[in-house]
Design a protein around this motif. Sequence first.
Motif, PDB file in Angstrom:
ATOM      1  N   THR A  96       0.849  -1.191   0.000  1.00 27.91           N
ATOM      2  CA  THR A  96       0.000   0.000   0.000  1.00 27.91           C
ATOM      3  C   THR A  96       0.886   1.243   0.000  1.00 27.91           C
ATOM      4  O   THR A  96       1.916   1.287   0.663  1.00 27.91           O
ATOM      5  N   THR A  97       0.492   2.258  -0.745  1.00 31.08           N
ATOM      6  CA  THR A  97       1.332   3.457  -0.841  1.00 31.08           C
ATOM      7  C   THR A  97       1.438   4.144   0.515  1.00 31.08           C
ATOM      8  O   THR A  97       0.519   4.046   1.339  1.00 31.08           O
ATOM      9  N   PRO A  98       2.535   4.854   0.769  1.00 25.45           N
ATOM     10  CA  PRO A  98       2.671   5.575   2.040  1.00 25.45           C
ATOM     11  C   PRO A  98       1.519   6.542   2.293  1.00 25.45           C
ATOM     12  O   PRO A  98       1.059   6.681   3.426  1.00 25.45           O
ATOM     13  N   GLU A  99       1.049   7.203   1.226  1.00 20.50           N
ATOM     14  CA  GLU A  99      -0.052   8.151   1.379  1.00 20.50           C
ATOM     15  C   GLU A  99      -1.326   7.440   1.832  1.00 20.50           C
ATOM     16  O   GLU A  99      -2.041   7.937   2.717  1.00 20.50           O
ATOM     17  N   ASP A 100      -1.611   6.271   1.251  1.00 18.48           N
ATOM     18  CA  ASP A 100      -2.807   5.529   1.639  1.00 18.48           C
ATOM     19  C   ASP A 100      -2.678   4.957   3.052  1.00 18.48           C
ATOM     20  O   ASP A 100      -3.659   4.907   3.799  1.00 18.48           O
ATOM     21  N   VAL A 101      -1.476   4.504   3.420  1.00 22.53           N
ATOM     22  CA  VAL A 101      -1.265   4.017   4.783  1.00 22.53           C
ATOM     23  C   VAL A 101      -1.538   5.131   5.778  1.00 22.53           C
ATOM     24  O   VAL A 101      -2.216   4.931   6.793  1.00 22.53           O
ATOM     25  N   LEU A 112       6.168   5.421   6.139  1.00 24.71           N
ATOM     26  CA  LEU A 112       5.651   6.775   6.351  1.00 24.71           C
ATOM     27  C   LEU A 112       6.772   7.803   6.355  1.00 24.71           C
ATOM     28  O   LEU A 112       6.565   8.959   5.953  1.00 24.71           O
ATOM     29  N   SER A 113       7.956   7.405   6.790  1.00 28.31           N
ATOM     30  CA  SER A 113       9.087   8.338   6.824  1.00 28.31           C
ATOM     31  C   SER A 113       9.535   8.758   5.434  1.00 28.31           C
ATOM     32  O   SER A 113      10.261   9.750   5.287  1.00 28.31           O
ATOM     33  N   SER A 114       9.095   8.018   4.420  1.00 27.97           N
ATOM     34  CA  SER A 114       9.466   8.387   3.052  1.00 27.97           C
ATOM     35  C   SER A 114       8.682   9.591   2.555  1.00 27.97           C
ATOM     36  O   SER A 114       9.054  10.199   1.541  1.00 27.97           O
ATOM     37  N   ILE A 115       7.586   9.934   3.241  1.00 25.92           N
ATOM     38  CA  ILE A 115       6.796  11.099   2.823  1.00 25.92           C
ATOM     39  C   ILE A 115       6.720  12.164   3.913  1.00 25.92           C
ATOM     40  O   ILE A 115       6.268  13.280   3.659  1.00 25.92           O
ATOM     41  N   LYS A 116       7.157  11.814   5.136  1.00 27.79           N
ATOM     42  CA  LYS A 116       7.144  12.760   6.243  1.00 27.79           C
ATOM     43  C   LYS A 116       8.412  12.591   7.059  1.00 27.79           C
ATOM     44  O   LYS A 116       8.833  11.476   7.331  1.00 27.79           O
ATOM     45  N   GLU A 127       0.691   9.640  12.806  1.00 28.13           N
ATOM     46  CA  GLU A 127       0.275   8.292  12.437  1.00 28.13           C
ATOM     47  C   GLU A 127       0.787   7.251  13.429  1.00 28.13           C
ATOM     48  O   GLU A 127       0.054   6.334  13.814  1.00 28.13           O
ATOM     49  N   MET A 128       2.046   7.382  13.844  1.00 27.60           N
ATOM     50  CA  MET A 128       2.652   6.367  14.683  1.00 27.60           C
ATOM     51  C   MET A 128       2.020   6.298  16.060  1.00 27.60           C
ATOM     52  O   MET A 128       2.006   5.235  16.694  1.00 27.60           O
ATOM     53  N   PHE A 129       1.484   7.415  16.544  1.00 27.58           N
ATOM     54  CA  PHE A 129       0.806   7.416  17.838  1.00 27.58           C
ATOM     55  C   PHE A 129      -0.509   6.647  17.787  1.00 27.58           C
ATOM     56  O   PHE A 129      -1.101   6.355  18.825  1.00 27.58           O
ATOM     57  N   ARG A 130      -0.983   6.334  16.604  1.00 27.95           N
ATOM     58  CA  ARG A 130      -2.268   5.656  16.432  1.00 27.95           C
ATOM     59  C   ARG A 130      -2.107   4.158  16.201  1.00 27.95           C
ATOM     60  O   ARG A 130      -3.088   3.468  15.932  1.00 27.95           O
ATOM     61  N   MET A 131      -0.887   3.659  16.294  1.00 22.27           N
ATOM     62  CA  MET A 131      -0.624   2.275  15.917  1.00 22.27           C
ATOM     63  C   MET A 131       0.403   1.638  16.835  1.00 22.27           C
ATOM     64  O   MET A 131       1.342   2.283  17.289  1.00 22.27           O
TER      65      MET A 131
END
Length: 216
Positions: free
Chosen positions: A103-108, A154-158, A164-168
């Motif tokens: 899944t693309t980073p944006e969709d994740v 996610l680090s590839s786009i941010k 996001e990481m606080f939610r998982m």
Amino acid sequence: GSLEMWKATFSLYGRPGLEIQAFGALSGFGSPLLKFTGQKGAVINLIHAKSGTGKTTVLRMANSVFGNPELLLGTPDDTKPGRIIKAGLLNNLVNTVDEITNTTPEDVSQLLYAFSQGRGKDKAKANANELRENNTTWRQITLFSSNAHLGDKLSSIKALPDGEMFRMLEFKIDYTSTQIISSEEGKHMFDHVLNHNFGHAGPIFIKWVIENLQLS
């Protein structure tokens, strides 16, 4: 099928060394209780770099608490809108998404926000300056499987994907733990017995919860 045969399969995760697998599978029971915590959604990602290490089996086991382990399993080909609609349909039941690695980073990123917020996005009506009625809501645990840490994706786009990481929660399955259940036993119990014995424990569990709400 029968509850006894399902219990025999689920109990395989009671073996020492399979604590992460058991934690993931128990999401099938934990998801309906999430509403009592005040949280709207939570995501758990199970990680192992290789295929055939039992990640998908954990998701199927979680599904089997209330329903069909195969038919409830989300696949890599599911669309993002479809995943959101399915979360709403399941509502309080565990939501499983298998092999999210590609899944693309944006969709994740969008899925992590959506699944943890507990509602689908608002949409406008096609021919009017009005919102469509939005009844797609949920309070549930979503269980992912992947081949790598989603934080790296996610680090590839941010630079800092903290939101996001606080939610998982992410758990890496230890390679040695994949050897505790032999391939022969695993294939028999998880591929054959489980597929014919499921959906018994959930109703019994929820009946107890309803009758003991004062304890929650």
